[in-house]
Structure formats: C-alpha cells, structure tokens
Design an enzyme around this catalytic site. Sequence first.
Site, short mmCIF file in Angstrom:
data_model
loop_
_atom_site.label_atom_id
_atom_site.label_comp_id
_atom_site.label_asym_id
_atom_site.label_seq_id
_atom_site.Cartn_x
_atom_site.Cartn_y
_atom_site.Cartn_z
N GLU A 1 -4.63 -18.56 12.48
CA GLU A 1 -3.95 -16.94 13.48
C GLU A 1 -3.15 -16.56 13.17
O GLU A 1 -1.80 -16.33 13.96
CB GLU A 1 -4.10 -17.38 14.50
CG GLU A 1 -5.69 -18.25 15.25
CD GLU A 1 -5.95 -18.70 17.01
OE1 GLU A 1 -4.13 -18.76 17.71
OE2 GLU A 1 -6.50 -19.00 17.13
N ASN B 1 -9.93 -2.46 -7.54
CA ASN B 1 -8.73 -1.75 -7.70
C ASN B 1 -9.14 -1.40 -9.76
O ASN B 1 -9.06 0.00 -10.70
CB ASN B 1 -7.24 -2.01 -8.04
CG ASN B 1 -7.03 -2.07 -7.23
OD1 ASN B 1 -5.54 -2.81 -7.32
ND2 ASN B 1 -7.13 -0.90 -5.51
N ASP C 1 0.78 -0.91 0.15
CA ASP C 1 0.13 -0.03 -0.02
C ASP C 1 0.97 0.85 0.10
O ASP C 1 2.00 1.17 1.03
CB ASP C 1 -1.17 -0.33 0.93
CG ASP C 1 -1.78 0.77 0.88
OD1 ASP C 1 -2.16 1.47 0.35
OD2 ASP C 1 -3.00 1.14 1.99
N HIS D 1 3.43 3.33 -8.87
CA HIS D 1 3.51 1.67 -9.25
C HIS D 1 5.49 0.96 -9.52
O HIS D 1 5.93 -0.48 -9.23
CB HIS D 1 2.69 1.16 -10.00
CG HIS D 1 1.38 1.36 -10.12
ND1 HIS D 1 0.71 1.09 -8.10
CD2 HIS D 1 0.18 2.42 -10.53
CE1 HIS D 1 -0.20 1.60 -7.85
NE2 HIS D 1 -0.77 2.19 -9.02
#
Length: 327
Positions: free
Chosen positions: A222, A81, A33, A50
């Site tokens: 988990e 996106n 991100d 990018h």
Amino acid sequence: MKRWLRQRVDAAYERLLSREIAGAPTHVAVIQDGNRRYARGRGGDAHDGHRAGAETTERVLEWCQDVGVEELTLYTFSTENFDRPPEENERLFDLLVEKLREFADADRVHENGVCIRAIGETGLLPERVREAVAYAEERTRDYDQFVLNIALAYGGRSRLLEAARGVATEVDGGAIEPDQIDVEAIENRLYDQPVRDVDLIIRTGGDERTSNFLPWHANGNEAAVFFCTPYWPEFSKADFLRGIRTYEHRKESWRRTRARRALALLAAMSEPDLPEARSVVDRFRDSLPTAERSDLEEIEGKESAEETGQPGGQGVESIDSSGRAAD
C-alpha cells in the site's frame, strides 16, 4: 530580476517543506518520465532529454541521503522501451554505460556506502551495458548504507510470471511442496538480492499511473504515490519534498484509521479484556483528533469503574477476542 525572485521563492518553499517533514520513507521508487518531451519542448532530441534527466538523478540521490531514505529504485528502461527507434536506444545505452561507470568510481558513492544494483531482464541488454552493470555492482558490492536499484529491461508482470514459473517447476520436481509456497518463496525468486517494500512511488511528467512498476513490493505494501507535472529534468527538491510529505500524510492517515478502528471496538464492547485493541489505541492515540481522544478517555473511565465495582460500569459477557482486534 524575475529569475532571481523565483529562486528566492523556491528556496523559501524548500525550507518550509523541510521543516514540515518529520520522517522519511525507507524505500522510494521513481518513474522518471518526461525526458523526451522536455527535449522536444526545447528543440532538442531524445538524447538531450536523457542526459538532462541523468543530472536530476544525481541530485535525487543526494536528496534521498539528506532526508534519511535508505533505498532508491529508478525506473530507467522498461521492456517496452525496446520498441523505441534503435538509434534512440543505442544513444541511451551509451549514456547508461557512461553513468554507471561514473557512479561506480565517484568518491561520493564510496564515501556514502552506496550499493548499486540492477534489477530486470539485464540479459536482454547489449553487452557493453551488461559489462557496465557488472562493473558498478562489483565496485559497490560490499556497501550497505544506501541501496540504489537501477531498473533495466524491467517489467513488473514479467518478473512475477518468472517467479511463478520457477515455483511451479520446483513443485513439479518435488523440491518444494505446494503448502510451502509463501511470500518469501516468491520474493526469493523475484530478484537476486532482497528489495525492501516500497513506501513511496514518485512519477514525474503528468501521467497518473504506476506503469507496472514493482507491483509486488509497492501495491502489496500500500505504497503512497505522488504524481507531479514537471518533466524529470525539471524535477526539483521542492517536488521531492512534496512527495515525502505525501508519504507522511498517507502514513498518518493509516495510523489514524488503525486508532479509530480500535477505539470503535473498545466503545462497542466496553470490555477490558481486549489487549490487542487497547495496544493499538495506546500506540496511535496521538493520531486521533482531540474530540476522539475525549471519547477514549470516557471509555477508559467506564472500564476503570467496572474494574473497581463503582457505579457507572456495566458488565459485559466475556468474549474470546483472539484475531478480532482492529487491522
């Protein structure tokens, strides 16, 4: 001068983190991100971000192999996106084609036995991207030393929904009985090839959410999660090692919890016929603080006295311990 000093400090911190790490997760998943925000902060456009992020991706692949990670999944393009401006996506698709083909032909990929795979609704992608995916997968199909999953047109919920629909269709057609539906039945319908359970999720860019990423393989396992503020193009090796350290702390916490539960069971029952609980304590006793190890030694002393009939032991009614050992 300041830049030189900063580089020295960063290098020293990396060495310190490297010494602190004793083991690596098997499967790391990364939400890359911040590419666009990184570019805007430097006066560029999304494509600049990018492309800078693609360079980070190459470095992370090397870092994973350095520490012993066996599988890396990159959240590269989500189904959401597609709602971005078409011109932005077209330039990103061009970059994906370039990098997929470049990776598929890179000497380091072949020397290190990297298997490149795409996961997601790849049929929604432009033809040139699908062709590049097929090229990369075919060129690396026979490798098994390291797996690189590229999540393209990916949505975790949509994959689970499709898997559930597939199972329902087969049940309706009589190909499978309802009581035959198990974990493997779902996993076999999620992706064309097996994906390991995720041990660590890393998200850059400052947001603290996992954005529907590999929900079956991560949440059910988990997985440890490491959120950090640098945008993806700024993500450093020190950040990566901090993520690995987060995984180790999570794993150590899990081991300690297991040991404490088993120790509590032994202390409550004082019963030598709890083999599974004793096995857990023996496996994880090193995870216990020193004071709690003393408690274990006291319990073991009492049990020894009971077995030999010496004073200090107290009889306890025999119980069936099946299924009651600590989780």
